[in-house]
Motif scaffolding. Sequence first.
Motif, PDB file in Angstrom:
ATOM      1  N   GLU A 142     -11.432  20.931  25.631  1.00 23.97           N
ATOM      2  CA  GLU A 142     -12.066  21.061  24.403  1.00 23.97           C
ATOM      3  C   GLU A 142     -12.386  19.679  23.562  1.00 23.97           C
ATOM      4  O   GLU A 142     -13.318  19.350  23.171  1.00 23.97           O
ATOM      5  CB  GLU A 142     -11.404  22.124  23.332  1.00 23.97           C
ATOM      6  N   LEU A 143     -11.088  18.996  23.573  1.00 25.14           N
ATOM      7  CA  LEU A 143     -11.398  17.613  23.039  1.00 25.14           C
ATOM      8  C   LEU A 143     -12.238  16.826  23.731  1.00 25.14           C
ATOM      9  O   LEU A 143     -12.950  16.180  22.807  1.00 25.14           O
ATOM     10  CB  LEU A 143      -9.974  16.944  23.133  1.00 25.14           C
ATOM     11  N   LEU A 144     -12.115  16.731  24.967  1.00 26.63           N
ATOM     12  CA  LEU A 144     -13.252  15.776  25.754  1.00 26.63           C
ATOM     13  C   LEU A 144     -14.457  16.067  25.605  1.00 26.63           C
ATOM     14  O   LEU A 144     -15.498  15.131  25.227  1.00 26.63           O
ATOM     15  CB  LEU A 144     -12.711  15.995  27.178  1.00 26.63           C
ATOM     16  N   GLU A 145     -14.668  17.369  25.364  1.00 19.43           N
ATOM     17  CA  GLU A 145     -16.131  18.041  25.266  1.00 19.43           C
ATOM     18  C   GLU A 145     -16.676  17.755  23.728  1.00 19.43           C
ATOM     19  O   GLU A 145     -17.861  17.500  23.446  1.00 19.43           O
ATOM     20  CB  GLU A 145     -16.128  19.681  25.356  1.00 19.43           C
ATOM     21  N   SER A 146     -15.530  17.678  22.796  1.00 21.38           N
ATOM     22  CA  SER A 146     -16.066  17.199  21.562  1.00 21.38           C
ATOM     23  C   SER A 146     -16.260  15.917  21.347  1.00 21.38           C
ATOM     24  O   SER A 146     -16.850  15.308  20.229  1.00 21.38           O
ATOM     25  CB  SER A 146     -14.767  17.716  20.180  1.00 21.38           C
ATOM     26  N   TYR A 296     -14.808   9.298  19.183  1.00 15.94           N
ATOM     27  CA  TYR A 296     -13.776  10.452  19.645  1.00 15.94           C
ATOM     28  C   TYR A 296     -13.765  11.584  18.612  1.00 15.94           C
ATOM     29  O   TYR A 296     -12.920  12.570  18.662  1.00 15.94           O
ATOM     30  CB  TYR A 296     -12.202   9.906  19.687  1.00 15.94           C
ATOM     31  N   LYS A 297     -14.594  11.337  17.681  1.00 16.17           N
ATOM     32  CA  LYS A 297     -15.151  12.546  16.541  1.00 16.17           C
ATOM     33  C   LYS A 297     -13.844  13.029  15.836  1.00 16.17           C
ATOM     34  O   LYS A 297     -13.862  14.417  15.608  1.00 16.17           O
ATOM     35  CB  LYS A 297     -15.877  13.716  17.378  1.00 16.17           C
ATOM     36  N   GLY A 298     -12.977  12.216  15.569  1.00 17.53           N
ATOM     37  CA  GLY A 298     -12.175  12.671  14.414  1.00 17.53           C
ATOM     38  C   GLY A 298     -12.969  12.513  12.872  1.00 17.53           C
ATOM     39  O   GLY A 298     -14.013  12.308  12.786  1.00 17.53           O
ATOM     40  N   ASP A 299     -12.273  13.141  12.238  1.00 18.92           N
ATOM     41  CA  ASP A 299     -12.581  13.360  10.608  1.00 18.92           C
ATOM     42  C   ASP A 299     -12.539  12.032  10.111  1.00 18.92           C
ATOM     43  O   ASP A 299     -11.403  11.490  10.005  1.00 18.92           O
ATOM     44  CB  ASP A 299     -12.211  14.356   9.646  1.00 18.92           C
ATOM     45  N   PHE A 300     -13.658  11.605   9.072  1.00 16.72           N
ATOM     46  CA  PHE A 300     -13.453  10.503   8.278  1.00 16.72           C
ATOM     47  C   PHE A 300     -12.708  10.868   7.035  1.00 16.72           C
ATOM     48  O   PHE A 300     -13.166  11.800   6.480  1.00 16.72           O
ATOM     49  CB  PHE A 300     -14.767   9.769   8.100  1.00 16.72           C
ATOM     50  N   ILE A 301     -11.470  10.328   7.026  1.00 18.22           N
ATOM     51  CA  ILE A 301     -10.873  10.596   5.613  1.00 18.22           C
ATOM     52  C   ILE A 301     -10.364   9.489   4.575  1.00 18.22           C
ATOM     53  O   ILE A 301     -10.392   8.245   5.107  1.00 18.22           O
ATOM     54  CB  ILE A 301      -9.339  11.029   6.358  1.00 18.22           C
ATOM     55  N   GLU A 302     -10.923   9.857   3.665  1.00 16.84           N
ATOM     56  CA  GLU A 302     -10.782   8.609   2.206  1.00 16.84           C
ATOM     57  C   GLU A 302      -9.381   9.108   1.783  1.00 16.84           C
ATOM     58  O   GLU A 302      -9.005   9.905   1.176  1.00 16.84           O
ATOM     59  CB  GLU A 302     -11.850   9.035   1.340  1.00 16.84           C
ATOM     60  N   MET A 303      -8.667   7.865   1.726  1.00 16.33           N
ATOM     61  CA  MET A 303      -7.188   7.581   1.273  1.00 16.33           C
ATOM     62  C   MET A 303      -7.357   7.460  -0.045  1.00 16.33           C
ATOM     63  O   MET A 303      -8.452   6.976  -0.674  1.00 16.33           O
ATOM     64  CB  MET A 303      -6.461   6.864   2.108  1.00 16.33           C
ATOM     65  N   VAL A 304      -6.199   7.679  -0.762  1.00 13.91           N
ATOM     66  CA  VAL A 304      -6.137   7.370  -2.293  1.00 13.91           C
ATOM     67  C   VAL A 304      -6.521   5.739  -2.529  1.00 13.91           C
ATOM     68  O   VAL A 304      -6.936   5.834  -3.713  1.00 13.91           O
ATOM     69  CB  VAL A 304      -4.665   7.972  -2.833  1.00 13.91           C
ATOM     70  N   GLY A 305      -5.961   5.038  -1.609  1.00 13.82           N
ATOM     71  CA  GLY A 305      -6.503   3.496  -2.008  1.00 13.82           C
ATOM     72  C   GLY A 305      -5.026   2.703  -2.213  1.00 13.82           C
ATOM     73  O   GLY A 305      -3.894   3.168  -1.832  1.00 13.82           O
ATOM     74  N   SER A 306      -5.108   1.651  -2.886  1.00 15.02           N
ATOM     75  CA  SER A 306      -4.061   0.528  -2.989  1.00 15.02           C
ATOM     76  C   SER A 306      -4.032   0.495  -4.415  1.00 15.02           C
ATOM     77  O   SER A 306      -5.000   0.057  -5.349  1.00 15.02           O
ATOM     78  CB  SER A 306      -4.460  -0.765  -2.215  1.00 15.02           C
ATOM     79  N   PHE A 307      -2.831   0.408  -4.700  1.00 16.28           N
ATOM     80  CA  PHE A 307      -2.463   0.075  -6.459  1.00 16.28           C
ATOM     81  C   PHE A 307      -1.531  -0.895  -6.414  1.00 16.28           C
ATOM     82  O   PHE A 307      -0.589  -1.109  -5.627  1.00 16.28           O
ATOM     83  CB  PHE A 307      -1.921   1.346  -6.910  1.00 16.28           C
ATOM     84  N   ASP A 308      -1.638  -1.597  -7.570  1.00 14.55           N
ATOM     85  CA  ASP A 308      -0.602  -2.745  -8.087  1.00 14.55           C
ATOM     86  C   ASP A 308       0.099  -2.264  -9.293  1.00 14.55           C
ATOM     87  O   ASP A 308      -0.406  -2.182 -10.244  1.00 14.55           O
ATOM     88  CB  ASP A 308      -1.319  -4.175  -8.280  1.00 14.55           C
ATOM     89  N   LEU A 309       1.563  -2.002  -9.158  1.00 15.84           N
ATOM     90  CA  LEU A 309       2.264  -1.945 -10.321  1.00 15.84           C
ATOM     91  C   LEU A 309       2.547  -3.296 -11.022  1.00 15.84           C
ATOM     92  O   LEU A 309       3.482  -3.917 -10.579  1.00 15.84           O
ATOM     93  CB  LEU A 309       3.449  -1.118 -10.204  1.00 15.84           C
ATOM     94  N   ILE A 310       1.946  -3.492 -12.104  1.00 15.82           N
ATOM     95  CA  ILE A 310       2.043  -4.963 -12.569  1.00 15.82           C
ATOM     96  C   ILE A 310       3.279  -4.927 -13.627  1.00 15.82           C
ATOM     97  O   ILE A 310       3.330  -4.281 -14.539  1.00 15.82           O
ATOM     98  CB  ILE A 310       1.120  -5.454 -13.608  1.00 15.82           C
ATOM     99  N   ILE A 311       3.976  -6.049 -13.087  1.00 13.26           N
ATOM    100  CA  ILE A 311       5.482  -6.202 -13.920  1.00 13.26           C
ATOM    101  C   ILE A 311       5.540  -7.495 -14.925  1.00 13.26           C
ATOM    102  O   ILE A 311       6.004  -7.587 -15.909  1.00 13.26           O
ATOM    103  CB  ILE A 311       6.553  -6.010 -12.965  1.00 13.26           C
ATOM    104  N   ASP A 312       4.985  -8.533 -14.271  1.00 14.50           N
ATOM    105  CA  ASP A 312       4.729  -9.840 -14.907  1.00 14.50           C
ATOM    106  C   ASP A 312       3.364 -10.092 -14.900  1.00 14.50           C
ATOM    107  O   ASP A 312       2.913 -10.704 -13.910  1.00 14.50           O
ATOM    108  CB  ASP A 312       5.445 -10.838 -14.373  1.00 14.50           C
ATOM    109  N   SER A 313       2.431  -9.938 -15.865  1.00 14.21           N
ATOM    110  CA  SER A 313       1.343  -9.692 -16.120  1.00 14.21           C
ATOM    111  C   SER A 313       0.733 -11.550 -16.041  1.00 14.21           C
ATOM    112  O   SER A 313      -0.353 -11.836 -15.498  1.00 14.21           O
ATOM    113  CB  SER A 313       0.492  -9.550 -17.235  1.00 14.21           C
TER     114      SER A 313
END
Length: 338
Positions: A142-146, A296-313
Amino acid sequence: MIKIINDNSFREIWEKKTIHPLQSWLWGEARKKMGIEVLRLVELKNKEIENVFQITIHSLPFLNKKIGYIARSVFPSKEVLDFLYNYGKKNNLIFIKIEPYEKKSNFIQKSSKVINQKLIVSKHPLFPLWTQILDLNKSEDELLESFHQKTRYNIRLAQKKGVIVKEESDEKGFKIFAKLYFDTCRRQNYLGHNYKYHQIIWNYLKEKIAHILIAYYQNEPLAAYQIWVYKNIGYYPYGGSAEKYRNLMGTNLLMWEAIKLTKKIGAKKFDMWGSLPPNYKLNHPWAGFTRFKSGYKGDFIEMVGSFDLIIDSFFYHIYSFLFPIRKFFLKIKKQLFL
């Protein structure tokens, strides 16, 4: 309640709570071997460990400061963010980069619980915002056929031409993988990690997480992938290929065998590690590998992303200004010395 742990006796319960290999105890030990400081936190609720966070601390000698990095954890709660901010203030950190292993849709539902004015969207992410994830809860047929018709054709072409794939999760296999990986880095002008980094990572992960698969034609290596399997998910973090015999489509067969291996081990999903979004531009530098993975027909997934916790601006603005300059000189150095 947030608590710092250093005791090796926590390893077993730590592994039960982690969600990604970059948060695994072994990954932290590998980073320590490289001389990088590792901070491990547990978040307690009703005296029970609810979440764990592994932070690597990286020195910036030119600024006499440090930065932190949390790769692929759950998204930290406000309590964790507050703890990290106070820890950073006391320990000379400029900021802590946070790149959770969470879908964007999941984060939206709980974003109001983690608001912190010092947390901003990063302008310099390390992970792509998108990935492709393949559902392995199907039979191999089934995977190969997809798969995309062209991908299936290339897999069968490689088989017909005599390409074979072997798992060689040993020192010999690592050396073949490393050669092909660094050949590809040079060819594509990619700023990958050095040999020592990869050797240490392999030495620590090979027993529990990492596997090496190599495609051969007449005993000549065509391509090699390092595949990780962790918590019922397979990952494709590293790969390399030779310029010779590219028309034999060894990489297509190699990926198919990697998917089958992770499924055999028990994985339910296969994460391609990074991708452009589904509506990507064909002239983008990442278009080639995005197109390859999408076959290979996986699902495109959007991740939450990248964040910076600023300590010394103040120093954060200096670092942000110097970051592209640093990348430029690293690129020049690579061209001169590789």
